[in-house]
Design a protein around this motif. Structure first.
Motif, PDB file in Angstrom:
ATOM      1  N   VAL A 508     -25.519  12.851  19.633  1.00  0.00           N
ATOM      2  CA  VAL A 508     -25.703  12.787  21.081  1.00  0.00           C
ATOM      3  C   VAL A 508     -24.344  12.700  21.765  1.00  0.00           C
ATOM      4  N   HIS A 509     -24.244  13.393  22.885  1.00  0.00           N
ATOM      5  CA  HIS A 509     -23.031  13.408  23.698  1.00  0.00           C
ATOM      6  C   HIS A 509     -23.359  12.684  25.007  1.00  0.00           C
ATOM      7  N   VAL A 557     -18.657  21.968  23.500  1.00  0.00           N
ATOM      8  CA  VAL A 557     -18.575  21.283  22.209  1.00  0.00           C
ATOM      9  C   VAL A 557     -19.862  21.461  21.418  1.00  0.00           C
ATOM     10  N   GLY A 558     -21.014  21.469  22.074  1.00  0.00           N
ATOM     11  CA  GLY A 558     -22.238  21.894  21.421  1.00  0.00           C
ATOM     12  C   GLY A 558     -23.042  20.854  20.688  1.00  0.00           C
ATOM     13  N   VAL A 559     -22.902  19.563  21.004  1.00  0.00           N
ATOM     14  CA  VAL A 559     -23.732  18.521  20.389  1.00  0.00           C
ATOM     15  C   VAL A 559     -25.189  18.748  20.813  1.00  0.00           C
ATOM     16  N   PRO A 560     -26.163  18.538  19.929  1.00  0.00           N
ATOM     17  CA  PRO A 560     -27.553  18.915  20.227  1.00  0.00           C
ATOM     18  C   PRO A 560     -28.184  18.218  21.427  1.00  0.00           C
ATOM     19  N   THR A 561     -27.820  16.953  21.685  1.00  0.00           N
ATOM     20  CA  THR A 561     -28.425  16.197  22.790  1.00  0.00           C
ATOM     21  C   THR A 561     -27.335  15.699  23.728  1.00  0.00           C
ATOM     22  N   ILE A 562     -27.551  15.919  25.028  1.00  0.00           N
ATOM     23  CA  ILE A 562     -26.604  15.437  26.045  1.00  0.00           C
ATOM     24  C   ILE A 562     -27.327  14.396  26.900  1.00  0.00           C
ATOM     25  N   LEU A 563     -26.743  13.214  26.988  1.00  0.00           N
ATOM     26  CA  LEU A 563     -27.299  12.136  27.817  1.00  0.00           C
ATOM     27  C   LEU A 563     -26.331  11.888  28.965  1.00  0.00           C
ATOM     28  N   ASP A 578     -31.679  18.789  26.169  1.00  0.00           N
ATOM     29  CA  ASP A 578     -31.594  19.450  24.871  1.00  0.00           C
ATOM     30  C   ASP A 578     -30.647  20.642  25.009  1.00  0.00           C
ATOM     31  N   ARG A 579     -29.553  20.617  24.249  1.00  0.00           N
ATOM     32  CA  ARG A 579     -28.524  21.644  24.410  1.00  0.00           C
ATOM     33  C   ARG A 579     -29.046  23.030  24.081  1.00  0.00           C
ATOM     34  N   ARG A 580     -29.921  23.152  23.106  1.00  0.00           N
ATOM     35  CA  ARG A 580     -30.377  24.477  22.680  1.00  0.00           C
ATOM     36  C   ARG A 580     -31.355  25.090  23.680  1.00  0.00           C
TER      37      ARG A 580
END
Length: 603
Positions: A508-509, A557-563, A578-580
């Motif tokens: 998570v980012h 940067v592409g981390v799967p979850t951004i908070l 959700d990044r994707r």
């Protein structure tokens, strides 16, 4: 430990590197995963190393699952083992060679077959010690003439190479099957679609070989597959050979004047004017009725340059990769070679070759001018040139061609070679339907080496009868740094990288967006709680960076979850994205950690 961007060794870039051609190269540099040190050589930065280590760990787990044990050899190796297998010479210019202060020769290893073989020879001597599988994850070096595409074709790269050691061929079959299954699991866990394809063994030698290709338009390898399940690298495709033809009643060959016809196109046009063919005999001449004789120059590992003539149907182009993969059966190669169409300087050394009008060595009653030229050169033909087929081809005299030249009657050849382009729609060798072509990146390659290296280095063990037998070996490689690049190629959008969770640098980012102590305090608190819940966290705690830059960096940067902690905090919510998929949801602050943990576990 939470990675705070205010302290992380990271600088993102807004523009693509000027030397970058493919998406993975552009984004890995822009997002701060790697930096160029020299052409084809890269420095790994903290985020890049995290991804790389996760790829390595998946490989280690699957190697351990089949009983393989890890060792680690030096990258700097002495000359002598490679001299024993002749690869000191055979590798040619692709090998990095150097000397120490005493003048002793060393190399930077491109591969380690010799060292694995000698290690087992040093420690094992009985069939009771086998079977054995050893592997390493190590830097490799090849002096690429044209390094390109970032990590996909560099001069320094990381590979997992493993080797199996068995008493007999049945044991090798079992070891090969175990490694093949492990490779499929590795790529499945990485989330990489790969296609196992039949391949040629090349300089490695051995009886069986397969590549694992990741399909992509930027791939350097061309492969084919059929709806019925056939799949092969184009170098390994075998031509469906036509039946031989009875030529007992075929008319005699005839030499005709064909001025100004040095190309297949001009020859076909002239043939239909000079000697038109009746519809009952096949109709108008086409390029497929002509025999094109191509002169190639082969530079052997010794530096010697040798000319070879290859006869192919005029409607087919010569594929130099296929020639390179198969010409070893006719020349003393045993290593990397140079291969190109012969140039003017090459042809000057063969004055009897008439450019544009070259034909095979002829066995007509009255030999043609220059017919002896082909007898001085190795003459190979495409598999479609079978006994009884009739051709229009060069008469070895300017402005003249032979019509109705029959293979097996009027000319012979030194060998048959798979050498022409493979086209979509060609029949599959196994009869499973027409072929379709695609491009791919080689992610792994496995070989049944057999006894080549064991014999060269005298690796033997005592069998059950007390008799010394040569050990049989398998070789199995995975491109580790190449896997990182392939994952980047397969997982990105126009905003940046989109890592699969299995290899992402963090789960998570967390982004603190806006001003005010409460926003940063909440973001800090959530980051720590997420970390305590077992997740890896990147926290953008930079105090004087705009929201646009922070969100841009998070997506790059592409981390799967951004908070994101920002304006919604006044309403007691944070945004979780959700990044994707791009789907975003406002979640209560006190529910945010559980929400993210569940999202991670359910993916």
């Amino acid at each position: 430990m939470v990675l705070r961007l205010s302290q992380l060794f990271l600088r993102t870039l807004r523009e693509d590197p000027v030397d970058a051609e493919v998406a993975s190269h552009k984004l890995l540099v822009r997002a701060g995963y790697i930096r160029r040190a020299a052409p084809g050589i890269y420095t790994w930065l903290p985020l890049g190393l995290t991804v790389l280590r996760k790829v390595e760990e998946i490989i280690r787990e699957e190697m351990a699952a089949i009983g393989a044990q890890e060792v680690h050899f030096p990258a700097l190796l002495p000359r002598e083992p490679y001299e024993a297998t002749n690869r000191w010479t055979e590798y040619g210019e692709g090998l990095f060679r150097l000397q120490d202060r005493k003048g002793a020769d060393y190399l930077l290893a491109p591969t380690h077959e010799e060292m694995f073989t000698l290690l087992v020879k040093d420690l094992y001597s009985s069939y009771k010690d086998l079977p054995l599988s050893l592997y390493q994850i190590q830097n490799k070096y090849r002096d690429e003439a044209r390094p390109r595409a970032g990590l996909l074709r560099g001069r320094e790269f990381i590979m997992k190479d493993s080797y199996s050691f068995d008493v007999d061929d049945a044991g090798l079959d079992a070891s090969y099957a175990a490694h093949r299954a492990a490779y499929l699991k590795i790529f499945e866990r990485l989330g990489l679609e790969v296609v196992p394809v039949a391949a040629t063994a090349g300089a490695m030698g051995g009886s069986k070989s397969e590549e694992f290709l990741f399909p992509t338009e930027i791939g350097e390898d061309t492969f084919v597959r059929s709806a019925g399940g056939y799949a092969a690298n184009v170098e390994a495709v075998t031509t469906v050979v036509p039946d031989e033809i009875d030529f007992s009643s075929a008319p005699a060959a005839e030499v005709l004047d064909t001025p100004d016809t040095p190309t297949i196109e001009t020859l076909v046009a002239a043939s239909n004017q000079i000697a038109p063919r009746a519809e009952s005999d096949g109709g108008a001449w086409t390029a497929a009725d002509t025999l094109k004789n191509v002169v190639l120059a082969v530079t052997l590992p010794t530096g010697e340059r040798q000319l070879v003539v290859i006869g192919v149907p005029g409607d087919r182009a010569v594929d130099l990769k296929r020639v390179e993969a198969n010409i070893g059966a006719f020349l003393p190669i045993g290593g990397e070679i140079g291969l190109e169409q012969a140039g003017e300087e090459d042809l000057k050394k063969q004055p009897l070759i008439v450019k544009g009008y070259l034909g095979p060595g002829l066995s007509l009653d009255e030999p043609l001018l220059g017919a002896e030229s082909a007898t001085n050169l190795l003459y190979l033909v495409d598999p479609r040139v079978v006994s009884g087929t009739a051709w229009i081809t060069g008469a070895n005299e300017a402005g003249k061609h032979v019509f109705g030249l029959v293979a097996g009657r009027d000319f012979t050849w030194d060998g048959v070679i798979e050498c022409t382009e493979v086209r979509a729609g060609d029949p599959s060798p196994d009869g499973s339907g027409p072929l379709e072509t695609a491009r791919g990146i080689e992610m792994g390659h496995i070989f049944q080496l057999g006894r080549k290296y064991a014999e060269a280095l005298d690796l033997k063990v005592l069998d059950q009868n007390g008799k010394q037998v040569v050990v049989t070996m398998g070789s199995y490689g995975v491109g580790v740094t190449r896997a990182v690049a392939a994952l980047a190629e397969a997982n990105h959008d126009d905003r940046g990288l989109v890592w699969p969770r299995t290899v992402a640098p963090a789960d998570v980012h967390v982004v603190a967006v806006g001003r005010g102590d409460e926003i940063f305090q909440t973001a800090e608190k959530l980051s720590v709680e997420l970390e305590e819940a077992g997740l890896s966290v990147i926290y953008d705690d930079r105090p004087k960076v705009s929201p646009g830059v922070k969100f841009g960096d998070a997506e790059l940067v592409g981390v799967p979850t951004i908070l994101a902690v920002g304006r919604g905090l006044v309403d007691g919510v944070v945004e979780i994205k959700d990044r994707r998929s791009g789907a975003a949801e406002n979640v209560a602050v006190d529910k945010a950690v559980d929400y993210v943990v569940n999202a991670v576990r359910n993916q």
